[in-house]
Enzyme design. Structure first.
Site, PDB file in Angstrom:
ATOM      1  N   LYS A  34       0.819  -1.217   0.000  1.00 52.17           N
ATOM      2  CA  LYS A  34       0.000   0.000   0.000  1.00 52.17           C
ATOM      3  C   LYS A  34       0.855   1.271   0.000  1.00 52.17           C
ATOM      4  CE  LYS A  34      -3.680   2.022   2.864  1.00 52.17           C
ATOM      5  NZ  LYS A  34      -4.350   1.929   4.177  1.00 52.17           N
ATOM      6  N   SER A  85       3.157  -2.108  11.997  1.00 47.36           N
ATOM      7  CA  SER A  85       4.118  -2.903  12.771  1.00 47.36           C
ATOM      8  C   SER A  85       4.688  -2.239  14.024  1.00 47.36           C
ATOM      9  CB  SER A  85       5.278  -3.302  11.849  1.00 47.36           C
ATOM     10  OG  SER A  85       6.053  -2.156  11.527  1.00 47.36           O
ATOM     11  N   THR A 125       4.745 -12.776  14.814  1.00 46.94           N
ATOM     12  CA  THR A 125       5.752 -12.224  15.728  1.00 46.94           C
ATOM     13  C   THR A 125       5.735 -12.957  17.066  1.00 46.94           C
ATOM     14  OG1 THR A 125       6.207 -10.269  17.090  1.00 46.94           O
ATOM     15  CG2 THR A 125       3.992 -10.448  16.236  1.00 46.94           C
ATOM     16  N   ASP A 126       6.872 -12.950  17.748  1.00 51.89           N
ATOM     17  CA  ASP A 126       6.914 -13.548  19.093  1.00 51.89           C
ATOM     18  C   ASP A 126       6.071 -12.740  20.083  1.00 51.89           C
ATOM     19  OD1 ASP A 126       8.563 -11.309  19.341  1.00 51.89           O
ATOM     20  OD2 ASP A 126      10.279 -12.402  20.168  1.00 51.89           O
ATOM     21  N   GLU A 127       5.675 -11.506  19.686  1.00 52.83           N
ATOM     22  CA  GLU A 127       4.903 -10.673  20.608  1.00 52.83           C
ATOM     23  C   GLU A 127       3.515 -11.245  20.881  1.00 52.83           C
ATOM     24  OE1 GLU A 127       5.378  -6.418  20.145  1.00 52.83           O
ATOM     25  OE2 GLU A 127       7.246  -6.705  19.056  1.00 52.83           O
ATOM     26  N   TYR A 153      -1.036  -3.795  18.880  1.00 53.92           N
ATOM     27  CA  TYR A 153      -0.290  -4.420  17.773  1.00 53.92           C
ATOM     28  C   TYR A 153      -0.258  -5.932  17.942  1.00 53.92           C
ATOM     29  CZ  TYR A 153       3.828  -6.369  15.427  1.00 53.92           C
ATOM     30  OH  TYR A 153       4.668  -7.181  14.699  1.00 53.92           O
ATOM     31  N   LYS A 157      -1.975  -9.041  15.711  1.00 50.28           N
ATOM     32  CA  LYS A 157      -1.197 -10.112  15.072  1.00 50.28           C
ATOM     33  C   LYS A 157      -1.683 -11.488  15.555  1.00 50.28           C
ATOM     34  CE  LYS A 157       1.961  -9.810  12.669  1.00 50.28           C
ATOM     35  NZ  LYS A 157       2.040  -9.729  11.175  1.00 50.28           N
ATOM     36  N   ASN A 182      12.684  -9.896  17.446  1.00 45.79           N
ATOM     37  CA  ASN A 182      13.011  -8.586  16.854  1.00 45.79           C
ATOM     38  C   ASN A 182      14.093  -8.691  15.789  1.00 45.79           C
ATOM     39  OD1 ASN A 182      11.805  -7.969  19.553  1.00 45.79           O
ATOM     40  ND2 ASN A 182      12.171  -5.877  18.865  1.00 45.79           N
ATOM     41  N   LEU A 193      13.798   0.906  17.523  1.00 52.89           N
ATOM     42  CA  LEU A 193      14.917   1.160  18.446  1.00 52.89           C
ATOM     43  C   LEU A 193      16.281   1.331  17.769  1.00 52.89           C
ATOM     44  CD1 LEU A 193      15.909   1.265  21.516  1.00 52.89           C
ATOM     45  CD2 LEU A 193      16.552  -1.110  21.153  1.00 52.89           C
ATOM     46  N   VAL A 209      15.766   6.276  25.935  1.00 55.83           N
ATOM     47  CA  VAL A 209      15.588   4.888  26.385  1.00 55.83           C
ATOM     48  C   VAL A 209      14.378   4.841  27.325  1.00 55.83           C
ATOM     49  CG1 VAL A 209      16.635   3.036  27.740  1.00 55.83           C
ATOM     50  CG2 VAL A 209      18.032   4.346  26.121  1.00 55.83           C
ATOM     51  N   TYR A 210      13.437   3.962  27.012  1.00 54.88           N
ATOM     52  CA  TYR A 210      12.206   3.875  27.808  1.00 54.88           C
ATOM     53  C   TYR A 210      12.490   3.233  29.171  1.00 54.88           C
ATOM     54  CZ  TYR A 210       9.727   4.376  23.261  1.00 54.88           C
ATOM     55  OH  TYR A 210       9.267   4.789  22.042  1.00 54.88           O
ATOM     56  N   ASP A 275       8.342   5.422  30.447  1.00 56.62           N
ATOM     57  CA  ASP A 275       8.238   4.080  29.877  1.00 56.62           C
ATOM     58  C   ASP A 275       7.048   3.955  28.924  1.00 56.62           C
ATOM     59  OD1 ASP A 275       9.026   1.506  29.485  1.00 56.62           O
ATOM     60  OD2 ASP A 275       8.775   0.856  31.563  1.00 56.62           O
TER      61      ASP A 275
HETATM   62  P1  NAD Z   1       7.304  -2.365   8.205  1.00 56.73           P
HETATM   63  O1  NAD Z   1       6.394  -1.490   8.994  1.00 56.73           O
HETATM   64  O2  NAD Z   1       8.706  -1.939   7.980  1.00 56.73           O
HETATM   65  O3  NAD Z   1       6.668  -2.641   6.772  1.00 56.73           O
HETATM   66  C1  NAD Z   1       5.306  -2.912   6.578  1.00 56.73           C
HETATM   67  C2  NAD Z   1       5.014  -2.825   5.090  1.00 56.73           C
HETATM   68  O4  NAD Z   1       3.637  -3.180   4.896  1.00 56.73           O
HETATM   69  C3  NAD Z   1       5.188  -1.415   4.498  1.00 56.73           C
HETATM   70  O5  NAD Z   1       5.837  -1.490   3.254  1.00 56.73           O
HETATM   71  C4  NAD Z   1       3.763  -0.915   4.331  1.00 56.73           C
HETATM   72  O6  NAD Z   1       3.608   0.014   3.264  1.00 56.73           O
HETATM   73  C5  NAD Z   1       3.030  -2.216   4.047  1.00 56.73           C
HETATM   74  N1  NAD Z   1       1.601  -2.143   4.400  1.00 56.73           N
HETATM   75  C6  NAD Z   1       1.058  -1.661   5.550  1.00 56.73           C
HETATM   76  N2  NAD Z   1      -0.286  -1.744   5.496  1.00 56.73           N
HETATM   77  C7  NAD Z   1      -0.586  -2.316   4.294  1.00 56.73           C
HETATM   78  C8  NAD Z   1      -1.806  -2.686   3.671  1.00 56.73           C
HETATM   79  N3  NAD Z   1      -2.986  -2.468   4.267  1.00 56.73           N
HETATM   80  N4  NAD Z   1      -1.755  -3.261   2.455  1.00 56.73           N
HETATM   81  C9  NAD Z   1      -0.565  -3.479   1.834  1.00 56.73           C
HETATM   82  N5  NAD Z   1       0.617  -3.123   2.373  1.00 56.73           N
HETATM   83  C10 NAD Z   1       0.606  -2.561   3.595  1.00 56.73           C
HETATM   84  O7  NAD Z   1       7.231  -3.768   8.949  1.00 56.73           O
HETATM   85  P2  NAD Z   1       8.368  -4.886   9.133  1.00 56.73           P
HETATM   86  O8  NAD Z   1       9.162  -4.576  10.345  1.00 56.73           O
HETATM   87  O9  NAD Z   1       9.047  -5.140   7.847  1.00 56.73           O
HETATM   88  O10 NAD Z   1       7.459  -6.146   9.501  1.00 56.73           O
HETATM   89  C11 NAD Z   1       6.953  -7.000   8.469  1.00 56.73           C
HETATM   90  C12 NAD Z   1       6.158  -8.117   9.108  1.00 56.73           C
HETATM   91  O11 NAD Z   1       6.967  -8.858   9.992  1.00 56.73           O
HETATM   92  C13 NAD Z   1       4.961  -7.625   9.929  1.00 56.73           C
HETATM   93  O12 NAD Z   1       3.874  -8.488   9.686  1.00 56.73           O
HETATM   94  C14 NAD Z   1       5.437  -7.743  11.365  1.00 56.73           C
HETATM   95  O13 NAD Z   1       4.345  -7.991  12.234  1.00 56.73           O
HETATM   96  C15 NAD Z   1       6.368  -8.940  11.278  1.00 56.73           C
HETATM   97  N6  NAD Z   1       7.469  -8.978  12.258  1.00 56.73           N
HETATM   98  C16 NAD Z   1       8.315  -7.906  12.380  1.00 56.73           C
HETATM   99  C17 NAD Z   1       9.385  -7.978  13.265  1.00 56.73           C
HETATM  100  C18 NAD Z   1      10.366  -6.845  13.410  1.00 56.73           C
HETATM  101  O14 NAD Z   1      11.271  -6.920  14.252  1.00 56.73           O
HETATM  102  N7  NAD Z   1      10.298  -5.785  12.614  1.00 56.73           N
HETATM  103  C19 NAD Z   1       9.577  -9.148  14.029  1.00 56.73           C
HETATM  104  C20 NAD Z   1       8.693 -10.222  13.866  1.00 56.73           C
HETATM  105  C21 NAD Z   1       7.645 -10.126  12.973  1.00 56.73           C
HETATM  106  P1  TYD Z   2      10.916  -1.499  19.057  1.00 56.38           P
HETATM  107  O1  TYD Z   2      12.065  -1.345  18.118  1.00 56.38           O
HETATM  108  O2  TYD Z   2       9.781  -0.540  18.970  1.00 56.38           O
HETATM  109  O3  TYD Z   2      10.420  -3.002  18.911  1.00 56.38           O
HETATM  110  P2  TYD Z   2       9.349  -3.855  19.824  1.00 56.38           P
HETATM  111  O4  TYD Z   2       8.554  -2.929  20.620  1.00 56.38           O
HETATM  112  O5  TYD Z   2       8.556  -4.534  18.762  1.00 56.38           O
HETATM  113  O6  TYD Z   2      10.185  -4.789  20.634  1.00 56.38           O
HETATM  114  O7  TYD Z   2      11.468  -1.427  20.537  1.00 56.38           O
HETATM  115  C1  TYD Z   2      12.467  -2.325  21.013  1.00 56.38           C
HETATM  116  C2  TYD Z   2      12.678  -2.049  22.481  1.00 56.38           C
HETATM  117  O8  TYD Z   2      13.267  -0.745  22.616  1.00 56.38           O
HETATM  118  C3  TYD Z   2      11.397  -2.002  23.296  1.00 56.38           C
HETATM  119  O9  TYD Z   2      11.654  -2.574  24.583  1.00 56.38           O
HETATM  120  C4  TYD Z   2      11.088  -0.522  23.447  1.00 56.38           C
HETATM  121  C5  TYD Z   2      12.473   0.104  23.451  1.00 56.38           C
HETATM  122  N1  TYD Z   2      12.567   1.470  22.872  1.00 56.38           N
HETATM  123  C6  TYD Z   2      13.180   2.504  23.593  1.00 56.38           C
HETATM  124  O10 TYD Z   2      13.657   2.310  24.726  1.00 56.38           O
HETATM  125  N2  TYD Z   2      13.249   3.731  23.011  1.00 56.38           N
HETATM  126  C7  TYD Z   2      12.742   3.998  21.790  1.00 56.38           C
HETATM  127  O11 TYD Z   2      12.804   5.186  21.335  1.00 56.38           O
HETATM  128  C8  TYD Z   2      12.132   2.938  21.051  1.00 56.38           C
HETATM  129  C9  TYD Z   2      11.559   3.177  19.683  1.00 56.38           C
HETATM  130  C10 TYD Z   2      12.082   1.681  21.636  1.00 56.38           C
END
Ligand code: NAD
Ligand code: TYD
Length: 339
Positions: A34, A85, A125-127, A153, A157, A182, A193, A209-210, A275
């Protein structure tokens, strides 16, 4: 084979597009995205010239657009990365998370039901498992850990995971789910982060840092995640969930200090701020199943991966400078000013 990669203009999806084009030169990759604030066509610039790659702008929750794409492309595999995400954004405004993450997933599943599919893979996700206490380092998430979510979030998921399992059982959709820890690496959007801290440190700006910075995350280099998904879609067992993670647990404070050290910056830049609401304490994956069944292990150690990642942000300033000079400024001010 034709593979639709949703969310392929985001962080992990784009890394997966590149992984597939490199490792499976015969497959056709169609990215459906999108292009929300997190999606970026520039991220896919190196794929655009490849004859096996096609970009389609569209919303996974738009039934008409999704059905049209399935009818035209007849995909063999769908890998669903598309999602809202960021936990902090979900705390501010949950609704969009429900639409994209839940309704969007259901529309894709309906398309699979209507047009047929060899494999639907849900990138989860592990979340969805909630968190583990900091004083129990012996505990890990396994595939049978109860779903127990903390943020809008993670709740969205988890709802999507349950839908995938329901469609698999009711309509026999050949589906798999992976739940990863992550990720970090190239093309990570600056709100998260690791990129946020790299970019702030480069500007000698405070590093927010939170709380006390003691929360633990299990960091995985993004290419290792892509390799795991690639194995699951080709060799994984239909109906199964696979946890992905690499025993790379670090407190947030450790991660931030490591980044400062690599950049040669001082720890006085660290600022402890209010936090996150409902902040998950610790995530830690037990990856035994994917190791035993598919032979997957992470290839990149955190100390190497974080150096590579910092180097990538130094080498690709234009990519993130454009992002942080736009709408992101308002987001940053809203989330961090007076925090
Ligand atoms: P991101 O936010 O970087 O990218 C999300 C992408 O999805 C973007 O390109 C956005 O334009 C697209 N998008 C959003 N809404 C949309 C819609 N309605 N239709 C089509 N496209 C859409 O996310 P990411 O970090 O690359 O995460 C990708 C996937 O992996 C997610 O499903 C997330 O839950 C999962 N995940 C992420 C992490 C992480 O550490 N980032 C860890 C485990 C799982
Ligand atoms: P984040 O990258 O948002 O991933 P997730 O919440 O999916 O784990 O955050 C990673 C960790 O870092 C989380 O414990 C929150 C913390 N954090 C900060 O302390 N400061 C920040 O500005 C951000 C974005 C995250």
């Amino acid at each position: 084979m034709t593979i639709i990669v949703t969310g392929g203009a985001g962080f992990i999806g784009s890394n997966f597009v590149y992984y597939e084009l490199k490792n499976h030169a015969d497959d056709k990759i169609i990215c459906l995205d999108k292009l929300t604030y997190a999606g970026n066509l520039e991220t896919l610039a190196d794929a655009q010239g490849n004859k096996n790659f096609k970009f389609v702008r569209g919303d996974i929750a738009d039934r008409e657009a999704v059905y049209k794409l399935f009818e035209e492309e007849k995909p063999d595999i769908v890998v669903n990365f598309a999602a809202e995400s960021h936990v902090d954004r979900s705390i501010e405004d949950p609704e969009l998370f429900l639409r994209t993450n839940i309704i969007g997933t259901s529309v894709l599943l309906d398309a699979c039901r209507k047009f047929g599919i060899k494999r639907f893979h849900q990138v989860s996700t592990d979340e969805v498992y909630g968190d583990l206490p900091l004083d129990r380092p012996d505990l890990f998430f396994t595939e049978t850990t109860n779903l127990h979510t903390s943020s809008p979030y993670s709740a969205s998921k988890a709802a999507a995971d349950l839908l995938v399992q329901a469609y698999q059982r009711t309509y026999k959709i050949p589906a798999t789910i992976s739940r990863c820890s992550n990720n970090y690496g190239p093309y990570h959007f600056p709100e998260k982060l690791i990129p946020l801290m790299i970019i702030n440190a480069l500007h000698d700006k405070k590093l927010p840092v939170y709380g006390k910075g003691i929360n633990v995350r299990d960091w995985l280099y993004v290419e290792d995640h892509c390799a795991a998904i690639d194995l699951i879609i080709r060799r994984g067992t239909v109906g199964e969930v696979y946890n992905i993670g690499g025993h790379n647990e670090r407190t947030n404070l450790d991660v931030v200090k490591t980044i400062l050290k690599i950049l040669g910056k001082g720890e006085e830049l660290i600022e402890f701020v209010t936090d996150r609401k409902g902040h998950d304490q610790r995530y830690a994956i037990d990856p035994t199943k994917i190791f035993n069944e598919l032979g997957w292990t992470p290839q990149t150690k955190f100390d190497d991966g974080i150096k590579k990642t910092v180097a990538w942000y130094l080498d690709n300033r234009a990519w993130w400078e454009k992002i942080i000079s736009g709408e992101y400024k308002n987001y940053y001010a809203k989330m961090y000013d007076n925090r």
